[in-house]
Every structure is written in C-alpha cells, then in structure tokens.
Design a protein around this motif. Structure first.
Motif, PDB file in Angstrom:
ATOM      1  N   VAL A  11      -6.703   7.221  30.701  1.00 58.56           N
ATOM      2  CA  VAL A  11      -5.436   6.497  30.533  1.00 58.56           C
ATOM      3  C   VAL A  11      -4.807   6.240  31.902  1.00 58.56           C
ATOM      4  CG1 VAL A  11      -3.068   6.707  29.648  1.00 58.56           C
ATOM      5  CG2 VAL A  11      -5.023   7.284  28.190  1.00 58.56           C
ATOM      6  N   ALA A  12      -4.865   7.240  32.783  1.00 57.40           N
ATOM      7  CA  ALA A  12      -4.281   7.072  34.118  1.00 57.40           C
ATOM      8  C   ALA A  12      -5.022   5.999  34.908  1.00 57.40           C
ATOM      9  CB  ALA A  12      -4.309   8.400  34.865  1.00 57.40           C
ATOM     10  N   VAL A  13      -6.361   6.023  34.870  1.00 61.18           N
ATOM     11  CA  VAL A  13      -7.136   5.014  35.603  1.00 61.18           C
ATOM     12  C   VAL A  13      -6.865   3.623  35.042  1.00 61.18           C
ATOM     13  CG1 VAL A  13      -9.482   4.192  36.058  1.00 61.18           C
ATOM     14  CG2 VAL A  13      -8.920   6.596  36.392  1.00 61.18           C
ATOM     15  N   LEU A  14      -6.854   3.497  33.741  1.00 61.77           N
ATOM     16  CA  LEU A  14      -6.592   2.195  33.140  1.00 61.77           C
ATOM     17  C   LEU A  14      -5.176   1.712  33.443  1.00 61.77           C
ATOM     18  CD1 LEU A  14      -8.408   2.515  29.700  1.00 61.77           C
ATOM     19  CD2 LEU A  14      -9.083   1.135  31.673  1.00 61.77           C
ATOM     20  N   ALA A  15      -4.225   2.622  33.495  1.00 59.43           N
ATOM     21  CA  ALA A  15      -2.844   2.233  33.820  1.00 59.43           C
ATOM     22  C   ALA A  15      -2.754   1.723  35.257  1.00 59.43           C
ATOM     23  CB  ALA A  15      -1.903   3.410  33.617  1.00 59.43           C
ATOM     24  N   VAL A  16      -3.488   2.357  36.155  1.00 56.42           N
ATOM     25  CA  VAL A  16      -3.453   1.937  37.557  1.00 56.42           C
ATOM     26  C   VAL A  16      -4.080   0.552  37.716  1.00 56.42           C
ATOM     27  CG1 VAL A  16      -4.412   2.422  39.848  1.00 56.42           C
ATOM     28  CG2 VAL A  16      -3.370   4.255  38.525  1.00 56.42           C
ATOM     29  N   PHE A  17      -5.197   0.310  37.052  1.00 47.86           N
ATOM     30  CA  PHE A  17      -5.909  -0.954  37.217  1.00 47.86           C
ATOM     31  C   PHE A  17      -5.625  -1.966  36.105  1.00 47.86           C
ATOM     32  CE2 PHE A  17      -8.623   2.065  39.552  1.00 47.86           C
ATOM     33  CZ  PHE A  17      -8.603   1.443  40.795  1.00 47.86           C
ATOM     34  N   TRP A  18      -4.568  -1.785  35.336  1.00 47.13           N
ATOM     35  CA  TRP A  18      -4.303  -2.646  34.182  1.00 47.13           C
ATOM     36  C   TRP A  18      -4.101  -4.117  34.591  1.00 47.13           C
ATOM     37  CZ3 TRP A  18      -5.189  -2.117  29.300  1.00 47.13           C
ATOM     38  CH2 TRP A  18      -4.642  -3.033  28.396  1.00 47.13           C
ATOM     39  N   ASP A  19      -3.414  -4.338  35.643  1.00 50.04           N
ATOM     40  CA  ASP A  19      -3.103  -5.716  36.028  1.00 50.04           C
ATOM     41  C   ASP A  19      -4.268  -6.423  36.700  1.00 50.04           C
ATOM     42  OD1 ASP A  19      -0.551  -5.526  35.039  1.00 50.04           O
ATOM     43  OD2 ASP A  19       0.295  -4.803  36.932  1.00 50.04           O
ATOM     44  N   THR A  20      -5.153  -5.706  37.352  1.00 55.92           N
ATOM     45  CA  THR A  20      -6.186  -6.376  38.146  1.00 55.92           C
ATOM     46  C   THR A  20      -7.591  -6.221  37.568  1.00 55.92           C
ATOM     47  OG1 THR A  20      -6.295  -4.443  39.570  1.00 55.92           O
ATOM     48  CG2 THR A  20      -4.900  -6.249  40.309  1.00 55.92           C
ATOM     49  N   TYR A  21      -8.054  -5.003  37.409  1.00 53.54           N
ATOM     50  CA  TYR A  21      -9.462  -4.767  37.046  1.00 53.54           C
ATOM     51  C   TYR A  21      -9.606  -3.909  35.795  1.00 53.54           C
ATOM     52  CZ  TYR A  21     -10.166  -6.238  41.875  1.00 53.54           C
ATOM     53  OH  TYR A  21     -10.158  -6.932  43.042  1.00 53.54           O
ATOM     54  N   ARG A  22      -8.827  -4.169  34.780  1.00 48.06           N
ATOM     55  CA  ARG A  22      -8.833  -3.290  33.610  1.00 48.06           C
ATOM     56  C   ARG A  22     -10.194  -3.252  32.907  1.00 48.06           C
ATOM     57  NH1 ARG A  22      -4.695  -7.045  31.405  1.00 48.06           N
ATOM     58  NH2 ARG A  22      -5.921  -8.732  30.532  1.00 48.06           N
ATOM     59  N   ILE A  23     -10.903  -4.378  32.800  1.00 48.41           N
ATOM     60  CA  ILE A  23     -12.200  -4.377  32.119  1.00 48.41           C
ATOM     61  C   ILE A  23     -13.232  -3.661  32.973  1.00 48.41           C
ATOM     62  CG2 ILE A  23     -14.058  -5.854  31.276  1.00 48.41           C
ATOM     63  CD1 ILE A  23     -11.993  -7.696  30.172  1.00 48.41           C
ATOM     64  N   LEU A  24     -13.229  -3.910  34.271  1.00 49.38           N
ATOM     65  CA  LEU A  24     -14.158  -3.214  35.161  1.00 49.38           C
ATOM     66  C   LEU A  24     -13.898  -1.709  35.138  1.00 49.38           C
ATOM     67  CD1 LEU A  24     -16.395  -3.332  37.266  1.00 49.38           C
ATOM     68  CD2 LEU A  24     -14.614  -3.611  39.011  1.00 49.38           C
ATOM     69  N   ALA A  25     -12.635  -1.313  35.163  1.00 53.66           N
ATOM     70  CA  ALA A  25     -12.296   0.110  35.125  1.00 53.66           C
ATOM     71  C   ALA A  25     -12.773   0.736  33.818  1.00 53.66           C
ATOM     72  CB  ALA A  25     -10.791   0.301  35.285  1.00 53.66           C
ATOM     73  N   ALA A  26     -12.602   0.063  32.714  1.00 53.24           N
ATOM     74  CA  ALA A  26     -13.055   0.585  31.428  1.00 53.24           C
ATOM     75  C   ALA A  26     -14.576   0.716  31.396  1.00 53.24           C
ATOM     76  CB  ALA A  26     -12.575  -0.315  30.294  1.00 53.24           C
ATOM     77  N   LEU A  27     -15.286  -0.270  31.949  1.00 50.17           N
ATOM     78  CA  LEU A  27     -16.748  -0.209  31.988  1.00 50.17           C
ATOM     79  C   LEU A  27     -17.246   0.926  32.892  1.00 50.17           C
ATOM     80  CD1 LEU A  27     -17.672  -4.004  32.070  1.00 50.17           C
ATOM     81  CD2 LEU A  27     -17.975  -2.387  30.191  1.00 50.17           C
TER      82      LEU A  27
END
Length: 139
Positions: free
Chosen positions: A73-89
């Motif tokens: 959740v923390a990683v996705l929150a940090v990258f939500w605006d820019t790289y959310r799909i890459l972060a999730a993958l």
C-alpha cells in the motif's frame, strides 16, 4: 535293576528351569516395556515440537502478510500518480519470486527430516543384535 543309579530329572532341576524361563520372559517383557516407553516419549516430543512449530509458523505468516500488505500500500501510494501499474507489477513479481523460494525451502526441509522414531529403531536393532549373539563373521 537298581533305581538309585539313574534318578531321572529331579524336581529341583525342573523348578530351576522354569524359574529361568520365567526370569527370561520377565526380562523380555521389561525390555519391551522400556522400548514402548521410549516410543511414547518420542511421540510426545514430536507432537510438542510440531505444535510449537505450527504456532510460530502461523504467527510469522500472519505478521509477514500484514507487513507485505502495508508495504505494498505504501509503495503504491508513493507511485500512484506516475508509475502505479509498474509498481504493482514489480511488487507482484517480487511476491511470486518469494513464494517460489519459500516453496523450494519447504521441499528441502521435508526431504531432510530425520526418520520418525529413529532412537526407538536404533534401540531395537541393538536388542536384536544382543539376542542374536556374535555372528560367524564376528569370530
């Protein structure tokens, strides 16, 4: 013929033989009793060890799960605006690799466990060797 020359089996010898057989049987029963007590102790040790391992494994898995969820959740929150799909993958890939490594470790541990009741089997083998006596190859 004189009955005094061959008295035959005396009652004392007969009772001595039965007493020896009774003592031998009592010894075998005592050995079996000791081995069964050892087996029971080993079963109790294994049950206690497995119960403790299971409890701590459940605690560790629960805490690891919470950690992973919160970190994700923390990683996705940090990258939500820019790289959310890459972060999730990337996170999914890391979890998959971790799961495969954990499964590999489980298999290694399962193959490396000691045989069940090894101490009891060793004692029974020693008993068998003592009862059999020295073999021809030992002389």
């Amino acid at each position: 013929m004189d009955d005094q020359t061959d008295p035959g089996p005396s009652p004392g010898v007969s009772l001595g033989l039965f007493a020896s057989l009774r003592q031998l049987l009592a010894t075998f029963v005592a050995i079996a009793h000791t081995r069964l007590e050892l087996l029971g102790a080993e079963v109790e040790e294994q049950i206690e060890r497995l119960a403790a391992m299971l409890l701590w494994a459940i605690v560790a898995l629960f805490l690891a799960f919470i950690t992973i969820v919160l970190m994700s959740v923390a990683v996705l929150a940090v990258f939500w605006d820019t790289y959310r799909i890459l972060a999730a993958l990337v996170l999914s890939g890391l979890y998959a690799v971790g799961a495969l490594l954990a499964w590999r470790q489980v298999r290694v541990l399962a193959r490396g466990r000691p045989p069940l009741f090894q101490a009891t089997l060793d004692e029974l083998a020693r008993d068998r060797d003592q009862v059999a006596g020295p073999s021809v190859s030992d002389k």
